[in-house]
Design a protein around this motif. Structure first.
Motif, PDB file in Angstrom:
ATOM      1  N   ASN A 124      48.868  36.697  38.492  1.00 21.25           N
ATOM      2  CA  ASN A 124      49.184  37.749  39.466  1.00 21.25           C
ATOM      3  C   ASN A 124      50.691  37.934  39.667  1.00 21.25           C
ATOM      4  O   ASN A 124      51.182  38.083  40.798  1.00 21.25           O
ATOM      5  CB  ASN A 124      48.521  37.447  40.811  1.00 21.25           C
ATOM      6  N   VAL A 163      46.868  40.033  34.074  1.00 21.65           N
ATOM      7  CA  VAL A 163      46.670  39.314  35.335  1.00 21.65           C
ATOM      8  C   VAL A 163      47.083  37.854  35.213  1.00 21.65           C
ATOM      9  O   VAL A 163      47.408  37.204  36.211  1.00 21.65           O
ATOM     10  CB  VAL A 163      45.198  39.421  35.780  1.00 21.65           C
ATOM     11  N   ILE A 170      39.712  35.203  40.525  1.00 29.50           N
ATOM     12  CA  ILE A 170      39.957  36.605  40.166  1.00 29.50           C
ATOM     13  C   ILE A 170      38.779  37.054  39.316  1.00 29.50           C
ATOM     14  O   ILE A 170      38.434  36.406  38.327  1.00 29.50           O
ATOM     15  CB  ILE A 170      41.265  36.761  39.370  1.00 29.50           C
TER      16      ILE A 170
END
Length: 355
Positions: free
Chosen positions: A332, A177, A120
């Protein structure tokens, strides 16, 4: 009644008589009237053709000068563009050269972790996820590059001292996140409080407590660098300019060297789900979360195994965070690890990561 014609003629003679007399007198006695008109011969100015020729020559010269100037400007523009392009290449080369040691070091780190199964990245953070499976336990490693100091924060359960919630709930509520559980806690009157010295947004929650027994403080400073250790006074910790942090036991690595693990923590429990955080020389973070099916010592990793793994991975400073059923790793909006309680445990503090 009509006026006689003779009377009218007599009237005009009397009226104009004086003027006629004056005119006759001037003609007889005065000088003659002459209209003088000076005439000059018309001549052509011979200087006009010469002036026209000079002006024409000047215009031709101006046109030539303009052409030379335009050519010079074009050449200057071309030279400027070439110089700018060359300077851009030099800057790019310098930047690449400056990044080369970082790239080499990062490659060295990654080669020990293996290939990430998830990455990410944004302009604030880069997160890479790896599996850790040395044989005696199974876990997950999360390498984090904080490009901005505010890409990592600590939050309280339900945003209040004494509150508790799962890391997944906290991450969703804040739009993070990723997230992990940090320090330990103590329960009192159905509320869950962080253990010992705890800081949030640069302020102490409660008051500073000098380190005692095996407790340490770990967190980030205002520049986004990992800080931690044992502190005998508030002034000692304040010098590190802390932004947030929590407390637990024990310290695993300091300056790349293994620290003595107290006998109590070697066997209580022997094996367990674990969460640990550390940093590399380039300030990247490494978080390891180990799975285990309970807290009774029969599954998970020992602290010595976790310490040895972090040492081999080249971590400089490493701290054992709360483990057992508290161990949490969410990414996530999903739970990555396998909580030993069968579900995530509500805890009072959370380390969250933001894109």
């Amino acid at each position: 009644m009509m006026t006689p014609i003779k009377q009218i003629n007599r009237f005009f003679l009397l009226a104009t008589g004086p003027f006629l007399g004056l005119l006759i007198a001037m003609l007889i006695s005065g000088p003659g009237l002459h209209l003088h008109q000076e005439t000059r011969p018309f001549t052509v100015d011979t200087g006009i053709p010469a002036a026209t020729t000079a002006i024409s020559a000047q215009l031709d010269q101006a046109e030539q000068d303009a052409k030379v100037t335009i050519t010079s400007i074009k050449k200057t523009a071309e030279l400027y563009n070439k110089t700018t392009s060359t300077m851009s290449k030099i800057v790019q080369t310098s930047q690449n050269a400056a990044k080369r040691p970082e790239i080499i070091y990062n490659h060295k780190i990654t080669s020990k972790l293996g290939s990430p199964y998830k990455t990410i990245e944004s302009d604030r953070i880069r997160i890479e996820l790896f599996t850790v499976n040395p044989g005696s336990y199974r876990g997950y490693a999360m390498k984090v590059k904080l490009k901005s100091p505010d890409a990592m924060k600590m939050t309280l359960g339900k945003d209040k001292l004494g509150g508790a919630e799962t890391t997944l709930a906290a991450a969703k509520r804040y739009g993070a996140v990723a997230g992990i559980n940090p320090g330990g806690f103590a329960d009192s009157e159905k509320e869950r409080y962080p253990l010992s010295t705890t800081m949030l947004n640069g302020k102490y929650l409660g008051s500073f407590e000098p380190s005692y027994k095996d407790l340490f403080f770990v967190g980030l400073n205002k520049s986004g660098k990992l800080i931690g250790g044992k502190f005998s006074s508030q002034e000692q910790l304040d010098r590190l300019n802390p932004e947030f942090g929590a407390s637990f036991v024990p310290i695993l690595l300091k300056n790349g060297q293994k620290q003595e693990i107290p006998a109590k923590w070697k066997t209580s429990p022997l094996r367990a789900p674990r969460t640990a955080i550390g940093n590399y020389k380039d300030d990247q973070l490494l978080i390891i979360v180990v799975d285990g099916y309970n807290e009774k010592g029969g599954s998970g990793a020992t602290l010595e195994e976790l310490q040895g793994r972090l040492y081999k991975l080249g971590v400089q400073d490493a701290y054992n965070l709360d483990g057992g059923g508290s161990s949490s790793l969410v990414v996530n909006g999903k739970i990555v690890n396998h909580p030993s309680d069968g579900q995530l445990r509500p805890v009072p503090t959370h380390f969250l990561f933001f894109k």
